[in-house]
Design a protein around this motif. Structure first.
Motif, PDB file in Angstrom:
ATOM      1  N   ASP A  79      42.494 -47.311 -10.624  1.00  0.00           N
ATOM      2  CA  ASP A  79      42.174 -46.325 -10.702  1.00  0.00           C
ATOM      3  C   ASP A  79      40.370 -47.303 -11.495  1.00  0.00           C
ATOM      4  N   LEU A  80      39.584 -47.350 -10.438  1.00  0.00           N
ATOM      5  CA  LEU A  80      37.931 -47.775 -10.624  1.00  0.00           C
ATOM      6  C   LEU A  80      37.840 -47.261 -11.719  1.00  0.00           C
ATOM      7  N   ASP A  81      37.639 -46.581 -12.736  1.00  0.00           N
ATOM      8  CA  ASP A  81      36.812 -44.964 -12.705  1.00  0.00           C
ATOM      9  C   ASP A  81      37.316 -45.647 -14.594  1.00  0.00           C
ATOM     10  N   ALA A  82      39.051 -45.287 -14.827  1.00  0.00           N
ATOM     11  CA  ALA A  82      39.590 -44.917 -15.536  1.00  0.00           C
ATOM     12  C   ALA A  82      39.763 -46.655 -16.244  1.00  0.00           C
ATOM     13  N   ALA A  83      39.549 -47.388 -15.777  1.00  0.00           N
ATOM     14  CA  ALA A  83      39.384 -48.554 -15.816  1.00  0.00           C
ATOM     15  C   ALA A  83      37.788 -49.256 -16.763  1.00  0.00           C
ATOM     16  N   LEU A  84      37.311 -48.784 -15.586  1.00  0.00           N
ATOM     17  CA  LEU A  84      35.625 -48.781 -16.258  1.00  0.00           C
ATOM     18  C   LEU A  84      35.859 -47.970 -17.570  1.00  0.00           C
ATOM     19  N   ALA A  85      36.036 -47.267 -17.797  1.00  0.00           N
ATOM     20  CA  ALA A  85      36.431 -46.558 -18.562  1.00  0.00           C
ATOM     21  C   ALA A  85      36.680 -47.471 -20.355  1.00  0.00           C
ATOM     22  N   ARG A  86      37.970 -47.470 -19.775  1.00  0.00           N
ATOM     23  CA  ARG A  86      38.338 -48.680 -20.745  1.00  0.00           C
ATOM     24  C   ARG A  86      37.502 -49.872 -20.857  1.00  0.00           C
ATOM     25  N   ALA A  87      37.143 -50.667 -20.056  1.00  0.00           N
ATOM     26  CA  ALA A  87      36.477 -51.662 -19.920  1.00  0.00           C
ATOM     27  C   ALA A  87      35.235 -51.199 -21.218  1.00  0.00           C
ATOM     28  N   LEU A  88      34.868 -50.311 -21.105  1.00  0.00           N
ATOM     29  CA  LEU A  88      33.633 -50.120 -21.705  1.00  0.00           C
ATOM     30  C   LEU A  88      33.581 -49.664 -22.649  1.00  0.00           C
ATOM     31  N   ALA A  89      34.309 -48.708 -23.435  1.00  0.00           N
ATOM     32  CA  ALA A  89      35.541 -48.710 -24.705  1.00  0.00           C
ATOM     33  C   ALA A  89      35.903 -49.896 -25.571  1.00  0.00           C
ATOM     34  N   GLY A  97      25.161 -49.977 -10.910  1.00  0.00           N
ATOM     35  CA  GLY A  97      26.618 -48.622 -10.807  1.00  0.00           C
ATOM     36  C   GLY A  97      27.528 -49.770  -9.928  1.00  0.00           C
ATOM     37  N   VAL A  98      28.513 -48.508  -9.712  1.00  0.00           N
ATOM     38  CA  VAL A  98      29.936 -48.904  -8.556  1.00  0.00           C
ATOM     39  C   VAL A  98      29.461 -49.021  -7.479  1.00  0.00           C
ATOM     40  N   ARG A  99      29.480 -50.061  -6.867  1.00  0.00           N
ATOM     41  CA  ARG A  99      29.320 -50.208  -5.340  1.00  0.00           C
ATOM     42  C   ARG A  99      30.388 -49.987  -4.317  1.00  0.00           C
ATOM     43  N   GLU A 100      30.413 -48.897  -3.642  1.00  0.00           N
ATOM     44  CA  GLU A 100      31.091 -48.408  -2.287  1.00  0.00           C
ATOM     45  C   GLU A 100      31.306 -49.541  -0.776  1.00  0.00           C
ATOM     46  N   ALA A 101      32.418 -50.254  -0.317  1.00  0.00           N
ATOM     47  CA  ALA A 101      32.298 -50.861   0.852  1.00  0.00           C
ATOM     48  C   ALA A 101      33.582 -49.908   1.973  1.00  0.00           C
ATOM     49  N   ALA A 102      33.525 -50.714   3.039  1.00  0.00           N
ATOM     50  CA  ALA A 102      34.857 -50.443   3.279  1.00  0.00           C
ATOM     51  C   ALA A 102      35.848 -50.379   3.190  1.00  0.00           C
ATOM     52  N   TRP A 103      36.487 -51.438   2.037  1.00  0.00           N
ATOM     53  CA  TRP A 103      37.375 -51.980   1.541  1.00  0.00           C
ATOM     54  C   TRP A 103      37.597 -52.026   0.370  1.00  0.00           C
ATOM     55  N   GLY A 104      36.348 -50.929  -0.189  1.00  0.00           N
ATOM     56  CA  GLY A 104      36.805 -50.699  -1.705  1.00  0.00           C
ATOM     57  C   GLY A 104      35.909 -50.528  -2.036  1.00  0.00           C
ATOM     58  N   ARG A 105      36.325 -50.236  -3.748  1.00  0.00           N
ATOM     59  CA  ARG A 105      35.176 -50.316  -5.268  1.00  0.00           C
ATOM     60  C   ARG A 105      34.514 -50.465  -6.166  1.00  0.00           C
ATOM     61  N   ILE A 106      33.648 -51.327  -6.327  1.00  0.00           N
ATOM     62  CA  ILE A 106      33.712 -52.526  -7.578  1.00  0.00           C
ATOM     63  C   ILE A 106      33.071 -52.260  -8.237  1.00  0.00           C
ATOM     64  N   VAL A 107      33.210 -52.802  -9.525  1.00  0.00           N
ATOM     65  CA  VAL A 107      31.546 -52.951 -10.432  1.00  0.00           C
ATOM     66  C   VAL A 107      30.984 -54.218 -11.463  1.00  0.00           C
ATOM     67  N   ALA A 108      30.802 -54.464 -11.627  1.00  0.00           N
ATOM     68  CA  ALA A 108      30.462 -55.619 -12.144  1.00  0.00           C
ATOM     69  C   ALA A 108      30.066 -55.174 -13.867  1.00  0.00           C
ATOM     70  N   LEU A 120      37.401 -54.777  -9.370  1.00  0.00           N
ATOM     71  CA  LEU A 120      37.596 -53.645  -8.122  1.00  0.00           C
ATOM     72  C   LEU A 120      39.231 -53.111  -7.939  1.00  0.00           C
ATOM     73  N   GLN A 121      38.953 -51.842  -7.113  1.00  0.00           N
ATOM     74  CA  GLN A 121      39.635 -51.213  -6.761  1.00  0.00           C
ATOM     75  C   GLN A 121      39.812 -51.023  -5.091  1.00  0.00           C
ATOM     76  N   PHE A 122      41.258 -51.557  -4.755  1.00  0.00           N
ATOM     77  CA  PHE A 122      40.800 -51.557  -2.317  1.00  0.00           C
ATOM     78  C   PHE A 122      41.264 -50.110  -3.018  1.00  0.00           C
ATOM     79  N   LEU A 123      40.858 -49.504  -1.128  1.00  0.00           N
ATOM     80  CA  LEU A 123      40.995 -48.787  -1.220  1.00  0.00           C
ATOM     81  C   LEU A 123      41.250 -48.652   0.801  1.00  0.00           C
ATOM     82  N   GLY A 124      41.992 -47.971   1.100  1.00  0.00           N
ATOM     83  CA  GLY A 124      42.522 -48.187   2.612  1.00  0.00           C
ATOM     84  C   GLY A 124      43.468 -49.444   2.630  1.00  0.00           C
ATOM     85  N   ARG A 125      43.254 -50.141   3.915  1.00  0.00           N
ATOM     86  CA  ARG A 125      43.617 -51.855   3.806  1.00  0.00           C
ATOM     87  C   ARG A 125      43.446 -52.803   3.396  1.00  0.00           C
TER      88      ARG A 125
END
Length: 132
Positions: A79-89, A97-108, A120-125
């Motif tokens: 869960d990228l959103d939960a992990a991001l909140a935890r890391a920021l805290a 920002g959070v970027r989205e691609a065919a393979w998933g979501r990523i934030v630096a 990095l959160q993988f989506l689909g395959r």
């Protein structure tokens, strides 16, 4: 091949708190007063206390402001959103920002010691969505 991840940090206690709080790693062995092994990732993470200004690679001096390196680490999360909140805290700084691609979501991110990380959160395959 066995991979170990070593991170230089100026303050071992602060770094241990950050990596435990941000990424859920757990302290394991200690090697004297200047090294702690963290487990919970696919590869062990070793935090190495090194003084700012001491010699790092080649003749470069350690500087714990945000720096660029051709190597960075991805932390795969469910869960990228939960992990991001935890890391920021825990003290991470979001870089863009959070970027989205065919393979998933990523934030630096940057940790408090200048190291770059991506969540990095993988989506689909996952990467198979784009594999050729």
């Amino acid at each position: 091949m066995k991979l170990l991840l070593n991170l230089d940090v100026p303050d071992l206690a602060a770094a241990e708190r950050f990596y435990v709080d941000a990424f859920g790693l757990r302290p394991a062995r200690r090697f004297g007063a200047d090294v702690v092994e963290l487990l919970g990732a696919d590869a062990p993470v070793y935090l190495l206390r090194k003084e700012p200004g001491s010699t790092g690679a080649g003749t470069a001096r350690r500087d714990y402001s945000r720096h660029w390196t051709p190597l960075h680490c991805d932390v795969v999360v469910a869960d990228l959103d939960a992990a991001l909140a935890r890391a920021l805290a825990a003290g991470a700084r979001q870089e863009g920002g959070v970027r989205e691609a065919a393979w998933g979501r990523i934030v630096a991110l940057a940790d408090p010691f200048g190291h770059g990380w991506c969540l990095l959160q993988f989506l689909g395959r996952g990467y198979d969505e784009i594999a050729t």
